[in-house]
Design an enzyme around this catalytic site. Structure first.
Site, PDB file in Angstrom:
ATOM      1  CB  SER A   2      55.046  55.652  50.045  1.00  0.00           C
ATOM      2  OG  SER A   2      54.151  54.882  49.285  1.00  0.00           O
ATOM      3  CE1 TYR A  53      50.686  56.820  53.253  1.00  0.00           C
ATOM      4  CE2 TYR A  53      50.910  56.105  50.979  1.00  0.00           C
ATOM      5  CZ  TYR A  53      51.276  56.003  52.311  1.00  0.00           C
ATOM      6  OH  TYR A  53      52.224  55.092  52.696  1.00  0.00           O
TER       7      TYR A  53
END
Ligand SMILES: NC(=O)c1ccc[n+]([C@@H]2O[C@H](COP(=O)([O-])OP(=O)(O)OC[C@H]3O[C@@H](n4cnc5c(N)ncnc54)[C@H](OP(=O)(O)O)[C@@H]3O)[C@@H](O)[C@H]2O)c1
Length: 248
Positions: free
Chosen positions: A143, A156
């Site tokens: 990501s 995350y």
């Protein structure tokens, strides 16, 4: 001319929605055989029905990536049914977001289990047959949060940094086996990912952000196709892309 996608056996985790689903559609349209894993089997069934109805070949296997033996069963099903595995896409992931001080330890555990251990279990399942074949391609999904840390998505970001670290180590270790490795780091892409945010106030602002800025999931699928379609002696190791409007 071959697109280097046609006829390849591609295993995709998290294929029941979002990036995984879009990738299954694009690769199937380009002639790949897709093997689809996720927990929501009804979603996988309707996707497989759609793909086979358009002349594609697809297999579904109920898979929770937090269970190593289930990921192995997914890959084994691909090898037993189609004789090989050409590409493993470790895509399943969740994005619970909250400041650390909210102490959502259950979310931390789940995020680590799915986003890090799930990727490792995918590597564990795909490596033995790929080593034996002396060919293969492992694609991991990180990501923008694997490149940037920010308040509110620390855990995350930690898991997505871990995916990049794993991918770089894997890249070097699998050289002797002629296995290609790619890590893809998307920015905001319109999927169901915001629904994995468990805190109602944060979920609301993440949804608003995605609504304003997110780009279609096909953008990710095209990045996968780009990496796959290179000549076998070309190893595209890292792709980072964002919506043109996204600053972070
Ligand atoms: N969308 C974005 O903006 C964005 C940006 C950067 C990175 N990513 C990454 O892209 C990947 C795919 O996410 P997405 O955006 O497509 O979100 P999504 O639409 O929510 O899809 C997530 C997929 O992961 C699967 N999944 C979740 N937990 C699982 C588990 N325990 N076992 C097996 N499958 C599981 C879900 O399937 P089931 O619930 O049916 O199991 C679903 O198919 C994730 O790794 C995410 O972190 C997304």
């Amino acid at each position: 001319m071959s697109n280097n996608i046609e006829g390849k056996v591609v295993v995709i985790t998290g294929a029941s929605s979002g990036l995984g689903e879009a990738t299954a559609r694009l690769l199937s349209a380009q002639g790949a055989i897709v093997v689809l894993g996720a927990r929501r089997v009804d979603r996988l069934q309707s996707l497989a029905y759609e793909l086979t109805g358009s002349g594609g070949r697809a297999l579904i296997v109920a898979t929770d990536v937090t269970h190593c033996e289930q990921v192995k069963r997914l890959v084994d099903a691909a090898v037993q049914t189609f004789g090989r595995i050409d590409v493993m896409i470790n895509n399943a992931g969740i994005m619970p977001r909250a400041p650390l001080e909210r102490l959502n330890i259950g979310d931390w555990d789940r995020t680590i289990d799915v986003n890090i251990k799930g990727v490792l279990y995918g590597i564990a399942a795909a490596l033995p047959p790929m080593k034996q074949q002396k060919a293969g391609h492992i694609i991991n999904v990180s990501s923008v949060a694997g490149h940037k840390v920010g308040p509110g998505f620390t855990v995350y970001a930690a898991t997505k940094h871990a995916v990049r670290a794993l991918s770089e180590g894997l890249r070097m270790e699998v050289k002797p086996y002629n296995i290609r490795t790619t890590v893809i780091s998307p920015g905001a892409v319109a999927t169901e990912l915001p629904s994995s945010v468990t805190e109602p106030d944060i979920a609301e602002s993440v949804r608003k952000f995605y609504k304003e800025i997110a780009i279609p999931a096909e953008s990710f699928a095209r990045a996968v196709a780009f990496a796959m379609s290179q000549r076998e002696d070309v190893d595209v190791n890292e792709i980072l892309f964002r919506p043109t409007r996204q600053e972070l």
